[in-house]
Design a protein around this motif. Structure first.
Motif, mmCIF file in Angstrom:
data_model
loop_
_atom_site.group_PDB
_atom_site.id
_atom_site.type_symbol
_atom_site.label_atom_id
_atom_site.label_comp_id
_atom_site.label_asym_id
_atom_site.label_seq_id
_atom_site.Cartn_x
_atom_site.Cartn_y
_atom_site.Cartn_z
ATOM 1 N N VAL A 223 0.791 -1.178 -0.036
ATOM 2 C CA VAL A 223 0.064 -0.011 -0.052
ATOM 3 C C VAL A 223 0.779 1.193 -0.012
ATOM 4 N N VAL A 224 0.508 2.208 -0.951
ATOM 5 C CA VAL A 224 1.234 3.516 -0.894
ATOM 6 C C VAL A 224 0.473 4.501 -0.114
ATOM 7 N N SER A 225 0.960 5.021 0.769
ATOM 8 C CA SER A 225 0.328 5.982 1.729
ATOM 9 C C SER A 225 1.285 6.852 2.435
ATOM 10 N N ALA A 226 0.605 8.168 2.916
ATOM 11 C CA ALA A 226 1.553 9.183 3.332
ATOM 12 C C ALA A 226 1.211 9.468 4.744
ATOM 13 N N ALA A 227 0.513 8.605 5.360
ATOM 14 C CA ALA A 227 -0.020 8.286 6.695
ATOM 15 C C ALA A 227 1.102 8.088 7.655
ATOM 16 N N SER A 234 5.849 3.179 -0.132
ATOM 17 C CA SER A 234 5.220 2.333 -0.156
ATOM 18 C C SER A 234 5.451 1.049 0.691
ATOM 19 N N TRP A 235 4.566 0.617 1.430
ATOM 20 C CA TRP A 235 4.583 -0.454 2.770
ATOM 21 C C TRP A 235 4.187 -1.894 2.264
ATOM 22 N N PRO A 247 -4.307 -1.638 7.335
ATOM 23 C CA PRO A 247 -3.740 -1.053 5.900
ATOM 24 C C PRO A 247 -4.715 -0.634 4.995
ATOM 25 N N ASP A 248 -5.965 -0.872 4.953
ATOM 26 C CA ASP A 248 -7.123 -0.545 4.171
ATOM 27 C C ASP A 248 -7.377 0.903 4.587
#
Ligand SMILES: Cc1cc2nc3c(=O)[nH]c(=O)nc-3n(C[C@H](O)[C@H](O)[C@H](O)COP(=O)(O)O)c2cc1C
Length: 312
Positions: A223-227, A234-235, A247-248
Motif C-alpha cells: 500500500v502506498v500512503s503518506a499516513a 510503499s509499505w 492497511p486499508d
C-alpha cells in the motif's frame, strides 16, 4: 569516478541506499560483485560509527571491480550534516547521493577528490533545481519504488530529464530484474537503482522475518500512503497490520517530520516496491547479481536483434 567509469561496471546497477537495510556487508558485496553499493548515512547512529563504516568500506572495496556511494540527507534537519561531510572528505566515497535537500553543500567537497554527486529527485522541477545547483547526476525515483516513492513513470521521467540534462541519470522504482535494467538504459538512463531486489540479500541488515515477507509478497500486498511519514511511501501491508494499523484505512497524511527518531517507525513497518515478484529466495548478493546479469544479457540480445533487423 566519471560517467565513463560508471559505464565500465559489470552491470549498470546500484544496490540502492535503504534505511536500516543497507550496511557495510551489503555495500562491500555489491562492489565486489561489480556493481555499485550504497548506504544512507543515517544508518549510523553516530559520526564515529559512520567513520568506522566508511573506513571498512573504503578498505575492502579498494581493489573491487565495482564502486560505492554514501547517501546524505542535506535537509537542514540533519544536525550531523557537517560531520557527515567531513567524513566524506576523509574517506572519499566515489559517489555521493544527496536526498531531501540541495546537492550544493556536497559538490565542492566531492569534486575536490574526484567523486561525483547525484541528487535524488522525484519530479522534473526538483531535477531542474538540482541540475542548476551543479549536480553531476540525478537519481530519478519513479513510481512503484520501495520506501519513499515517486509517482512518475520511469519512461516519462527519464525522457523529461533528458530534455535539459545530459549528465548521469540513475533511475529507480520497481525495476528488479536484468530486463528492466536494460529497458531503463534503453530509455536513456546510465545507472539503475535497485532497492527491493536486495532487501532479502543475505548481507542486508533487514530482520529475517522482513526478508521472508519480501520473498512471499507480491505487488498486491503493498500500500502506498503518506499516513506514516507524511510523504508517500510503499509499505508491506502485513507489516502494518502486525504493528496495529489497518492497511486499508491508514487515514490522512501524517505531518512531515524530518526530525525525531525515524528508526522507531521503519524498524517495525517494512517498505518494499513493486518488483517483489522478482525475489524468490534469501540469497547471497553475488547470486542476485549473477541472475541480474543473465536477464540483462538476454535483454541486450533482444535489443540488438531489433537493430540487426533494421540493418537489412
Ligand atoms: C526499506 C527501504 C528503505 C529505504 N530507505 C531510503 C533512504 O534511507 N534513503 C533514500 O534515499 N532512499 C531510500 N529508499 C529508496 C531506495 O533508495 C530506492 O529509491 C528504491 O528502493 C528503488 O525502488 P525499488 O525498491 O522498487 O527498487 C528506501 C527503500 C526501501 C525499500
Amino acid at each position: 569516478m566519471s560517467r565513463a567509469a560508471l559505464h565500465k561496471l559489470r552491470l549498470p546497477v546500484m544496490a540502492a541506499p535503504m534505511f536500516l537495510v543497507s550496511g557495510p556487508d551489503m555495500v562491500i558485496a555489491a562492489a565486489r560483485s561489480g556493481i555499485a553499493g550504497a548506504f544512507p548515512t543515517p544508518n549510523c547512529r553516530t559520526a564515529d560509527e559512520l567513520d568506522r563504516w566508511m573506513e571498512q568500506i573504503a578498505q575492502e572495496t579498494a581493489d573491487a571491480p565495482g564502486t560505492w556511494a554514501a547517501n546524505l540527507v542535506t535537509h537542514s534537519s540533519n544536525a550531523r550534516l557537517a560531520d557527515d561531510l567531513a567524513l566524506v572528505a576523509k574517506h572519499k566515497p566515489p559517489i555521493v547521493i544527496t536526498a531531501l535537500g540541495s546537492p550544493a553543500p556536497a559538490i565542492n567537497i566531492v569534486h575536490h577528490y574526484g567523486g561525483i554527486v547525484l541528487a535524488d529527485v522525484v519530479d522534473e522541477r526538483l531535477g531542474r533545481k538540482a541540475a542548476a545547483a551543479g549536480a553531476d547526476g540525478l537519481v530519478a525515483v519513479a513510481s512503484g519504488a520501495g520506501g519513499h516513492t515517486g509517482s512518475l513513470s520511469p519512461f516519462a521521467f527519464i525522457s523529461s530529464l533528458r530534455q535539459f540534462f545530459d549528465g548521469v541519470i540513475c533511475v529507480g522504482g520497481a525495476i528488479a530484474d536484468g530486463a528492466g535494467v536494460a529497458g531503463a538504459v534503453a530509455a536513456g538512463a546510465d545507472l539503475v537503482y535497485l532497492g527491493t531486489r536486495f532487501i532479502a540479500a543475505e548481507e542486508s541488515l533487514a530482520d529475517p522475518a522482513y526478508k521472508q515477507m519480501v520473498v512471499d509478497a507480491r505487488a498486491a500486498d503493498l500500500v502506498v500512503s503518506a499516513a506514516i511519514t507524511g510523504t508517500p511511501a510503499s509499505w508491506l501491508k502485513a507489516s502494518l497490520a502486525s504493528a496495529g494499523y489497518d492497511p486499508d484505512d491508514l487515514g490522512k497524511p501524517a505531518t512531515r517530520d524530518y526530525g525525531g527518531d525515524p528508526a522507531k517507525k521503519w524498524r517495525d513497518l517494512w517498505a518494499a516496491g513493486q518488483g517483489l515478484h522478482a525475489v524468490s529466495e534469501i540469497a547471497p548478493l553475488a547470486r542476485i547479481v549473477d541472475e541480474l546479469e543473465t536477464g540483462w544479457t538476454a535483454a541486450c540480445r533482444r535489443l540488438a536483434a531489433f537493430g540487426d533487423k533494421n540493418d537489412t
